[in-house]
Design an enzyme around this catalytic site. Structure first.
Site, mmCIF file in Angstrom:
data_model
loop_
_atom_site.group_PDB
_atom_site.id
_atom_site.type_symbol
_atom_site.label_atom_id
_atom_site.label_comp_id
_atom_site.label_asym_id
_atom_site.label_seq_id
_atom_site.Cartn_x
_atom_site.Cartn_y
_atom_site.Cartn_z
ATOM 1 N N TYR A 72 0.835 -1.208 0.000
ATOM 2 C CA TYR A 72 0.000 0.000 0.000
ATOM 3 C C TYR A 72 0.872 1.261 0.000
ATOM 4 O O TYR A 72 0.624 2.181 -0.759
ATOM 5 C CB TYR A 72 -0.908 -0.007 1.242
ATOM 6 C CG TYR A 72 -1.956 1.078 1.223
ATOM 7 C CD1 TYR A 72 -3.255 0.814 0.770
ATOM 8 C CD2 TYR A 72 -1.659 2.362 1.654
ATOM 9 C CE1 TYR A 72 -4.213 1.818 0.747
ATOM 10 C CE2 TYR A 72 -2.616 3.366 1.631
ATOM 11 C CZ TYR A 72 -3.898 3.093 1.187
ATOM 12 O OH TYR A 72 -4.852 4.073 1.159
ATOM 13 N N PHE A 124 -7.459 20.188 -24.274
ATOM 14 C CA PHE A 124 -8.185 18.940 -24.529
ATOM 15 C C PHE A 124 -9.540 18.993 -23.812
ATOM 16 O O PHE A 124 -9.702 19.714 -22.836
ATOM 17 C CB PHE A 124 -7.354 17.733 -24.064
ATOM 18 C CG PHE A 124 -8.051 16.437 -24.342
ATOM 19 C CD1 PHE A 124 -8.301 16.037 -25.648
ATOM 20 C CD2 PHE A 124 -8.510 15.631 -23.312
ATOM 21 C CE1 PHE A 124 -8.980 14.859 -25.910
ATOM 22 C CE2 PHE A 124 -9.189 14.452 -23.563
ATOM 23 C CZ PHE A 124 -9.426 14.069 -24.870
ATOM 24 N N ASP A 125 -10.518 18.196 -24.268
ATOM 25 C CA ASP A 125 -11.880 18.340 -23.722
ATOM 26 C C ASP A 125 -12.003 18.064 -22.223
ATOM 27 O O ASP A 125 -12.736 18.761 -21.534
ATOM 28 C CB ASP A 125 -12.937 17.573 -24.540
ATOM 29 C CG ASP A 125 -12.587 16.119 -24.788
ATOM 30 O OD1 ASP A 125 -11.398 15.794 -24.682
ATOM 31 O OD2 ASP A 125 -13.476 15.325 -25.106
ATOM 32 N N ASP A 215 0.476 19.724 -20.546
ATOM 33 C CA ASP A 215 -0.393 18.553 -20.675
ATOM 34 C C ASP A 215 0.385 17.614 -21.602
ATOM 35 O O ASP A 215 0.506 17.857 -22.803
ATOM 36 C CB ASP A 215 -1.736 18.986 -21.267
ATOM 37 C CG ASP A 215 -2.652 17.799 -21.510
ATOM 38 O OD1 ASP A 215 -2.188 16.648 -21.422
ATOM 39 O OD2 ASP A 215 -3.830 18.022 -21.815
ATOM 40 N N ALA A 217 0.415 14.228 -22.559
ATOM 41 C CA ALA A 217 0.000 12.910 -23.065
ATOM 42 C C ALA A 217 0.896 12.406 -24.209
ATOM 43 O O ALA A 217 1.263 11.239 -24.247
ATOM 44 C CB ALA A 217 -1.458 12.975 -23.512
ATOM 45 N N LYS A 258 -1.066 7.139 -23.440
ATOM 46 C CA LYS A 258 -0.627 7.461 -24.809
ATOM 47 C C LYS A 258 0.867 7.146 -24.944
ATOM 48 O O LYS A 258 1.242 6.011 -25.179
ATOM 49 C CB LYS A 258 -0.916 8.936 -25.118
ATOM 50 C CG LYS A 258 -2.391 9.218 -25.404
ATOM 51 C CD LYS A 258 -3.126 9.612 -24.194
ATOM 52 C CE LYS A 258 -4.525 10.095 -24.482
ATOM 53 N NZ LYS A 258 -5.297 10.224 -23.238
ATOM 54 N N HIS A 450 -20.687 14.305 -25.972
ATOM 55 C CA HIS A 450 -20.336 13.408 -27.075
ATOM 56 C C HIS A 450 -20.228 11.942 -26.656
ATOM 57 O O HIS A 450 -20.429 11.052 -27.457
ATOM 58 C CB HIS A 450 -19.038 13.860 -27.749
ATOM 59 C CG HIS A 450 -17.862 13.936 -26.822
ATOM 60 N ND1 HIS A 450 -17.745 14.919 -25.865
ATOM 61 C CD2 HIS A 450 -16.773 13.151 -26.689
ATOM 62 C CE1 HIS A 450 -16.628 14.725 -25.202
ATOM 63 N NE2 HIS A 450 -16.010 13.663 -25.676
HETATM 64 N N1 F0G Z 1 -4.852 15.504 -22.314
HETATM 65 C C1 F0G Z 1 -4.790 15.147 -23.604
HETATM 66 C C2 F0G Z 1 -3.999 15.958 -24.578
HETATM 67 C C3 F0G Z 1 -5.494 14.019 -24.032
HETATM 68 O O1 F0G Z 1 -5.450 13.673 -25.323
HETATM 69 C C4 F0G Z 1 -6.231 13.258 -23.086
HETATM 70 C C5 F0G Z 1 -6.969 12.085 -23.488
HETATM 71 C C6 F0G Z 1 -6.233 13.668 -21.748
HETATM 72 C C7 F0G Z 1 -5.528 14.802 -21.398
HETATM 73 C C8 F0G Z 1 -7.007 12.915 -20.692
HETATM 74 O O2 F0G Z 1 -6.373 11.744 -20.390
HETATM 75 O O3 F0G Z 1 -7.963 9.933 -21.082
HETATM 76 O O4 F0G Z 1 -6.063 9.471 -19.541
HETATM 77 O O5 F0G Z 1 -8.001 10.777 -18.771
HETATM 78 N N2 F0G Z 1 -7.222 11.810 -24.675
HETATM 79 C C9 F0G Z 1 -7.871 10.627 -25.174
HETATM 80 C C10 F0G Z 1 -8.043 10.736 -26.653
HETATM 81 C C11 F0G Z 1 -9.089 10.223 -24.459
HETATM 82 O O6 F0G Z 1 -8.754 9.892 -27.221
HETATM 83 O O7 F0G Z 1 -7.448 11.615 -27.280
HETATM 84 P P1 F0G Z 1 -7.153 10.402 -19.927
#
Ligand code: F0G
Length: 466
Positions: A72, A124-125, A215, A217, A258, A450
């Site tokens: 843990y 990102f969304d 950010d 990813a 990613k 979406h």
């Molecule tokens: N930031 C970026 C640039 C992303 O592309 C994503 C996720 C996230 C943050 C959030 O990360 O999914 O691990 O919670 N992108 C995916 C996509 C979902 O399909 O582009 P997560």
């Protein structure tokens, strides 16, 4: 004769996939309320919904999983990950989280309050969602070139420094908790940010006393593009470039699904000890104790290994060349795609593909559905559905671009699959004039619609109303 290019790996394990008939797919997509997220994966032949968590781990990652320490607190897997993050990215402090949006949730809980503004390059969304959920505002400062899919620009993810300075000068420092730079910029098409831009953004931020968060990813794909496209980096290794990139960040959020090639996981990297300590409390409430944060020990081990593999040139070359292979095929067949090609996906320009379709009928979604019907290929809409409604007026936001993203999972499909995708797109393109109606919403949620939206064919709806 020069030897052709080939992948930097061989295949040890395979997963069968199944073709279907057009009739089956028409039925399935109707039952799914024309939302591709509602399809079962066995109803899909080639799944390009996302490159997130869909990659194939290496034998070394699977081996690392067997050595996972599930204690843990203070697990050796945590320390493996800690040293990978320090060695590759340079951060002294980090918190594991279960995925990228969880990292955003924890960090923003410590930083963002009502009335704040968060400038960046096309957030990102989920990032935008976490900002707006806290009644703060995400301000897009991406360069204008990013919004025209035909303009060639090596770094379409760049931030426009004039736009950024306008935001920084118009708000008090206390209202700007951070600038977010997304590398590569997913929302503008997987487009990279140049080292020069990272440097300039950081210098401007420091002038105004604001922190910069990456950010991250797809940070390794960003580094690959810097190596290929920016002067002075050709002879540097990806790891050297990554190290330099993070000199211009005060912190990072990471979706490890990613570029770290794991199926689940995320983390936050910090340079400021005080902010790290503040975020620890939120990590404990939302994610888990600070040495696991929602991840199993074995998953932290696989992630540490993935960070190392994901920042190797040979891997990145194989990965990005495959994406470009698909892009080139589509371009040759006349399908309008965004250029230059992004790192993780090819984006079809749906407005140029279906110029006759009214924007109110969800142009990119219509195209994504047609592609599924054609060959069982599942892409994703990056258009009006994703842009959602304005939180104040509740009107639909119509973005500059209507795109269908074909995201390529890492180390999963072969170039034969890319050929199938290209021909399927071409077939839809050849009959584009017969696609005269799109879709209408029958049900949607208040935020991030979406994922769960339900649609009906605009044509059928018109008949019902008559
Ligand atoms: N930031 C970026 C640039 C992303 O592309 C994503 C996720 C996230 C943050 C959030 O990360 O999914 O691990 O919670 N992108 C995916 C996509 C979902 O399909 O582009 P997560």
């Amino acid at each position: 004769m020069e030897l052709p290019f080939a992948e930097s790996y061989k295949i040890k394990m395979v997963e069968p996939i199944r073709k279907s008939t057009r009739e089956e797919r028409e039925e399935w997509i109707k039952t799914a309320k024309y939302n591709l997220f509602n399809l079962r994966s066995d109803q899909v032949f080639i799944d390009l919904l996302t490159d997130s968590g869909t990659g194939a781990m290496s034998d070394r990652q699977w081996a690392a999983m067997m050595l996972g320490d599930e204690s843990y607190a203070g697990a050796s897997s945590y320390y493996n990950l800690k040293s990978a993050i320090k060695n590759i990215l340079g951060f002294d402090y980090f918190l594991p989280t279960h995925q990228g949006r969880a990292a955003e949730n924890v960090l923003f809980s410590a930083l963002v309050k009502e009335g704040d503004v968060v400038p960046g390059n096309s957030h990102f969304d989920t990032t935008k969602g976490h900002i707006e959920f806290r009644k703060a505002k995400a301000i897009d400062c991406t360069i204008d070139e990013a919004f025209n899919t035909t303009i060639q620009h090596p770094f379409k993810g760049n931030i426009d420094l004039t736009k950024l300075e306008t935001v920084l000068s118009q708000h008090p420092k206390e209202q700007i908790p951070m600038i977010i730079v997304t590398v590569t910029c997913n929302s503008s098409g997987g487009q990279p940010v140049s080292m020069q831009n990272l440097k300039d953004v950081y210098a401007l931020a420091k002038q105004y006393g604001i922190r910069v968060i990456f950010d991250s990813a797809r940070f390794a794909e960003n580094a690959y593009f810097i190596k290929l496209r920016e002067e002075g980096y050709q002879d540097k290794s990806i790891k050297e470039i990554v190290k330099e990139m993070y000199q211009y960040a005060d912190g990072m959020t990471m979706s490890s699904k990613k570029d770290a090639i794991v199926n689940m996981g995320g983390f936050i990297g910090f340079k400021e000890e005080e902010l790290f300590k503040k975020a620890c409390q939120f990590n404990i409430i939302y994610e888990g104790y600070i040495t696991y944060g929602g991840m199993s020990g074995r998953d932290m081990n696989a992630l540490a290994q993935g960070l190392d593999e994901g920042t190797e040139f040979e891997y990145l070359e194989t990965r990005i060349r495959q994406v470009a292979y698909l892009g080139e095929r589509l371009k040759k067949l006349g399908v309008p795609v965004q250029e230059p090609f992004g790192g993780h996906a090819i984006f079809i320009d749906a407005k140029r593909f279906l110029p006759h379709l009214p924007k109110e009928e969800f142009v990119a979604q219509t195209l994504a559905i047609e592609l599924y019907k054609e060959a069982g290929i599942r892409g994703v809409e990056i258009g009006t559905l994703l842009a959602d409604r304005d939180p104040e007026t509740r009107e639909n936001r119509y973005p500059a671009l209507e795109l269908v993203r074909l995201a390529i999972p890492r180390r999963v499909y072969t170039n034969n699959h890319m050929d199938v995708i290209a021909v399927a797109c071409k077939n839809v393109y050849d009959r584009r004039e017969q696609i005269t109606r799109g879709y209408q919403i029958t049900n949607e949620s208040a935020i991030m619609r979406h994922f769960t939206v339900e649609l009906t064919s605009a044509e059928e709806k018109a008949h019902v109303m008559i």
